[in-house]
Write an enzyme that holds these catalytic residues in place. Structure first.
Site, mmCIF file in Angstrom:
data_model
loop_
_atom_site.group_PDB
_atom_site.id
_atom_site.type_symbol
_atom_site.label_atom_id
_atom_site.label_comp_id
_atom_site.label_asym_id
_atom_site.label_seq_id
_atom_site.Cartn_x
_atom_site.Cartn_y
_atom_site.Cartn_z
ATOM 1 N N ASN A 41 0.872 -1.284 0.191
ATOM 2 C CA ASN A 41 -0.085 0.143 0.085
ATOM 3 C C ASN A 41 0.738 1.196 -0.023
ATOM 4 O O ASN A 41 1.697 1.669 1.004
ATOM 5 C CB ASN A 41 -0.948 -0.233 1.365
ATOM 6 C CG ASN A 41 -1.978 1.171 1.213
ATOM 7 O OD1 ASN A 41 -1.928 2.079 0.493
ATOM 8 N ND2 ASN A 41 -2.356 1.309 2.518
ATOM 9 N N LYS A 43 0.078 4.290 -0.257
ATOM 10 C CA LYS A 43 -0.726 5.366 0.543
ATOM 11 C C LYS A 43 -0.575 6.720 -0.226
ATOM 12 O O LYS A 43 -0.551 6.542 -1.378
ATOM 13 C CB LYS A 43 -0.205 5.624 1.900
ATOM 14 C CG LYS A 43 -0.262 4.168 2.461
ATOM 15 C CD LYS A 43 0.264 4.325 4.114
ATOM 16 C CE LYS A 43 -0.163 2.999 4.863
ATOM 17 N NZ LYS A 43 -0.075 3.283 6.319
ATOM 18 N N GLU A 127 -7.016 3.948 8.031
ATOM 19 C CA GLU A 127 -6.735 5.583 7.747
ATOM 20 C C GLU A 127 -8.249 5.992 7.262
ATOM 21 O O GLU A 127 -8.533 7.315 7.233
ATOM 22 C CB GLU A 127 -5.805 6.014 6.703
ATOM 23 C CG GLU A 127 -4.254 5.382 7.669
ATOM 24 C CD GLU A 127 -3.008 5.429 6.848
ATOM 25 O OE1 GLU A 127 -2.103 4.937 7.258
ATOM 26 O OE2 GLU A 127 -3.321 5.266 5.630
ATOM 27 N N GLU A 197 -4.937 -5.319 10.663
ATOM 28 C CA GLU A 197 -4.000 -4.076 10.862
ATOM 29 C C GLU A 197 -4.175 -3.665 12.067
ATOM 30 O O GLU A 197 -5.123 -2.623 12.337
ATOM 31 C CB GLU A 197 -3.860 -3.231 9.530
ATOM 32 C CG GLU A 197 -5.235 -2.655 9.180
ATOM 33 C CD GLU A 197 -5.567 -1.463 8.411
ATOM 34 O OE1 GLU A 197 -4.598 -1.110 7.859
ATOM 35 O OE2 GLU A 197 -6.573 -0.950 8.438
ATOM 36 N N GLY A 203 3.196 1.379 11.292
ATOM 37 C CA GLY A 203 4.369 2.646 11.137
ATOM 38 C C GLY A 203 5.127 2.584 12.596
ATOM 39 O O GLY A 203 5.814 3.615 12.767
#
Length: 296
Positions: A41, A43, A127, A197, A203
């Protein structure tokens, strides 16, 4: 009415949700029988120069043909990556709209992606849930509509650290899975992958240990992540069907990198990864794609 329902109530006509109340079935706790899966991903990252460099690095790398590999660039880079990235890499989008296109400024419909030849889409990423207020119901509706238009879906679930520490983690995950199951037709599950996730691990560098990964008890604290995979497979077996649970691929998506991917790839209930930051580094992502080349 939830935010997702209110968002589409007046402008979008969708079929009624199917109930997911089904008889309890036997538990299935095992690795899915599908091919190992790696998702990248990207992003909201990339320029023409950086994307060109990344594609060149991926094309130059060696990856196993026995692994499904999907990268998801931004919408503006989809066509460039599709044109230049070689197989066995596949292309995915990072989101799509909940229904047929029309007067929905800024949205991209599943039909548009299918028309472009984009086979995959990521839906329900944490997100999108937190920053764009996408609730469980909206994510479930998005999954079924994308599947109905011929796309394959990486559906994301996961809890925040607050939800985990407060003891609500399992309720949160069950509600997310239930919304997906309510809307997903039985014949569409073959084209759906679940990505777990843990929001607190994305992160941060925090990741599950091997000992925690297959734990049957409900562990506490920011390290117990992959025990969720066994829970997800059991929930699917009991609420959707054991046949679906047998073949469902469940990905892990919390701070996966070239240093920990080898250990994680050999855990019983981990069928692959959804990779964030490390997917923007060609050599790192190639290493991750080679983490488990014996699984088929």
């Amino acid at each position: 009415m939830t935010f997702g329902q209110a968002l589409v109530h007046q402008r979008v006509q969708l079929p009624a949700a199917r109930g997911c109340s089904r008889p309890m079935r036997r538990s299935v706790v095992m690795r899915g029988s599908g091919r190992f899966f790696i998702g990248g991903n990207w992003k909201c990252n990339g320029t023409i120069d950086s994307v060109t460099k990344l594609v060149d690095e991926l094309n130059a790398g060696s990856v196993p043909s026995t692994v499904d590999i999907v990268v998801a660039p931004t919408f503006v880079h989809l066509e460039r990556v599709q044109r230049t990235l070689k197989g066995p890499f596949q292309i995915g989008a990072q989101d799509c709209w909940v229904s047929k296109g029309g007067a929905f400024t800024g949205e991209v419909s599943a039909e548009m992606l299918h028309d472009m030849g984009i086979p995959w889409v990521i839906l329900g990423h944490s997100e999108r849930r937190s920053l764009c207020r996408e609730d469980d119901e909206l994510v479930g509706m998005k999954c079924e509509y994308a599947l109905s238009q011929g796309l394959k879906v990486i559906a994301c679930v996961g809890e925040t650290l607050e939800q985990r520490d407060s003891g609500h983690m399992w309720d949160v995950l069950d509600a997310q899975l239930a919304a997906i199951a309510r809307h997903t037709s039985m014949d569409h599950w073959v084209d759906l992958v679940i990505a777990y996730e843990p929001v607190w691990a994305i992160g941060t560098g925090v990741v599950a240990t091997p000992e925690q990964a297959q734990a049957s008890e409900r562990l506490e604290g920011p390290g117990a992540a992959c025990e969720v995979h066994a829970h997800v497979r059991k929930w699917i077996a009991q609420n959707v069907g054991p046949e679906v649970a047998d073949t469902l691929r469940i990905l892990y998506g919390g701070s996966v990198n070239e240093g920990n991917c080898g250990t994680l790839a050999n855990l019983e209930d981990v069928d692959g990864f959804l990779v964030g930051g490390a997917s923007l580094k060609g050599p790192s992502f190639i290493d991750i794609c080679n983490a488990q080349n014996k699984h088929s």
